[in-house]
Enzyme design. Structure first.
Site, PDB file in Angstrom:
ATOM      1  N   ARG A 180       4.522  71.248  32.485  1.00  0.00           N
ATOM      2  CA  ARG A 180       4.467  69.879  31.951  1.00  0.00           C
ATOM      3  C   ARG A 180       4.209  69.876  30.435  1.00  0.00           C
ATOM      4  NH1 ARG A 180       6.353  70.147  35.837  1.00  0.00           N
ATOM      5  NH2 ARG A 180       5.847  69.243  37.836  1.00  0.00           N
ATOM      6  N   SER A 231       2.278  61.573  39.299  1.00  0.00           N
ATOM      7  CA  SER A 231       0.975  62.249  39.422  1.00  0.00           C
ATOM      8  C   SER A 231       0.082  61.805  38.277  1.00  0.00           C
ATOM      9  CB  SER A 231       1.147  63.757  39.342  1.00  0.00           C
ATOM     10  OG  SER A 231       1.958  64.188  40.396  1.00  0.00           O
ATOM     11  N   GLU A 301      -1.937  63.630  33.493  1.00  0.00           N
ATOM     12  CA  GLU A 301      -0.530  64.014  33.285  1.00  0.00           C
ATOM     13  C   GLU A 301       0.211  62.858  32.615  1.00  0.00           C
ATOM     14  OE1 GLU A 301       1.560  66.230  36.259  1.00  0.00           O
ATOM     15  OE2 GLU A 301       3.444  65.176  35.858  1.00  0.00           O
TER      16      GLU A 301
END
Ligand code: FAD
Length: 338
Positions: A180, A231, A301
């Site tokens: 990520r 998420s 996130e």
């Protein structure tokens, strides 16, 4: 502020056909359905107008915030009155190159890209078919799922670098994709315009079957019926955020209209009328409780824009926004040892 008003006037004069929304509610432009008005949101129809807008903002020492599909963002209820947003939603060119690679502009959705690959008998993007983001946002986040990541299939990325208004082509290696994360997150000022993807030839039916299977899994496990930003927290090393949250007894826990999903504890969902403050407060509570319960520190996130987020010269087009409430570098206080 004054510079922003000057820039808006000039953009309107120079690009009379541009779709420019003023004082537009951001809740209409993100999957969380949360966020007050932004001063200006432009939706250019091609790369040329996008780069021209960036140039006109630069003349006023301003930089835009780039919006993909808005599926990894939390905007503030107070809105962003000092911000100019450029959406990539109309940058949707998508075709096969003579050597079999795929060329796609930043605004192409990952699901459309995955279907295009499947229709052309190209495997490797099955993981992306259920991710609701755009290719541009996906490059910034190195979007991934079920063991696949964009990192595995991107050959190169073309971006506009706001500080010098130059176009640059970065190889996969130069994009420095990680979990990520990407080069673009650590080097703010890059607007992703397009990418070339290299996939493997395979049987179209088999690719389609794998996509169906993954999407079925997603529908079974994820709360796709409620607004969210995916998420809420990154996967901490050696753990799963959802399992830690569930073990801390937080499944279903709510603050106002924001709730830890009862279906998947890794998601914070908007059950109706959630404010950004409900989401911040819930995320703080989750982080503190999980830390007290397991000693693991969760890092958000989703990208959280604080209400005082401002345009700056060379300003961030990528996730380097000031996170005033959830500072990922600031660990919660150690729990009492008593
Ligand atoms: C239901 C749901 C499921 C999800 N599942 C997954 C999943 O399985 N895997 C996963 O990785 N993610 C998942 N996500 C999160 C999200 O879809 C991804 O992070 C996606 O890559 C974000 O793309 P976007 O276009 O929506 O980006 P946005 O949310 O619009 O933007 C994200 C960041 O990228 C920047 N940005 C966007 N486009 C550009 C551009 N062209 N140039 C420069 N900067 C840009 C923005 O400024 C922002 O900082 C999910 C989200 C939801 C709501």
């Amino acid at each position: 502020m004054e510079n922003l008003e000057k820039a808006i006037e000039k953009i309107k004069r120079e690009l009379p056909g541009l779709k420019l929304l003023e004082n537009e509610p951001l809740s209409a432009h993100c999957s969380f359905r949360i966020g007050g008005p932004v001063r200006a949101l432009a939706i250019p129809s091609d790369v040329t107008s996008l780069t021209r807008i960036c140039c006109l903002l630069k003349e006023q020492e301003l930089a835009p915030f780039i919006l993909g599909n808005g599926t990894n963002l939390l905007f503030p209820d107070e809105g962003l009155q000092e911000l100019f947003i450029i959406s990539t939603e109309k940058l949707t060119k998508l075709f096969l190159l003579p050597d079999g690679a795929i060329y796609a502009e930043a605004g192409v959705s990952l699901s459309k890209l995955a279907s295009f690959a499947q229709q052309n008998g190209l495997a490797g993007l099955e993981f992306a078919s259920g991710i609701p983001g755009s290719l541009g946002g996906g490059c910034i986040m190195n979007a991934g799922a079920y063991g696949g990541e964009l990192k595995d299939v991107i050959e190169s990325v073309v971006c506009l670098y706001l500080p010098d208004q130059g176009m640059y082509e970065l190889t996969n290696e130069q994009c420095a994709f990680g979990y990520r994360s990407s080069y673009f997150q650590t080097h703010p000022g890059c607007v992703v315009l397009s990418a070339v993807l290299r996939l493997q030839p395979d049987d179209g039916e088999q690719i389609a079957a794998r996509m169906r299977e993954l999407n079925e899994k997603r529908r079974e496990k994820q709360p796709l019926d409620l607004p969210s930003a995916g998420s809420a927290f990154k996967r901490p090393q050696g753990h799963f955020a959802a399992a830690l949250i569930e073990q801390a007894g937080l499944k279903g826990y709510s603050v106002g209209g924001a709730q830890v999903s009862e279906k998947h504890a890794g998601f914070v969902v908007n059950t109706g009328g959630a404010t950004s403050h409900d989401v911040y407060d819930l995320m703080l509570h989750i982080r503190k409780t999980v830390y007290e319960h397991s000693g693991v520190f969760l890092e958000p996130e989703m990208i959280i824009l604080a209400p005082d987020y401002k345009l700056e010269d060379h300003g961030p087009a990528v996730p380097r926004h000031r996170i005033s409430i959830l500072d990922p570098n600031e660990a919660p206080e150690e729990p009492d040892q008593a």
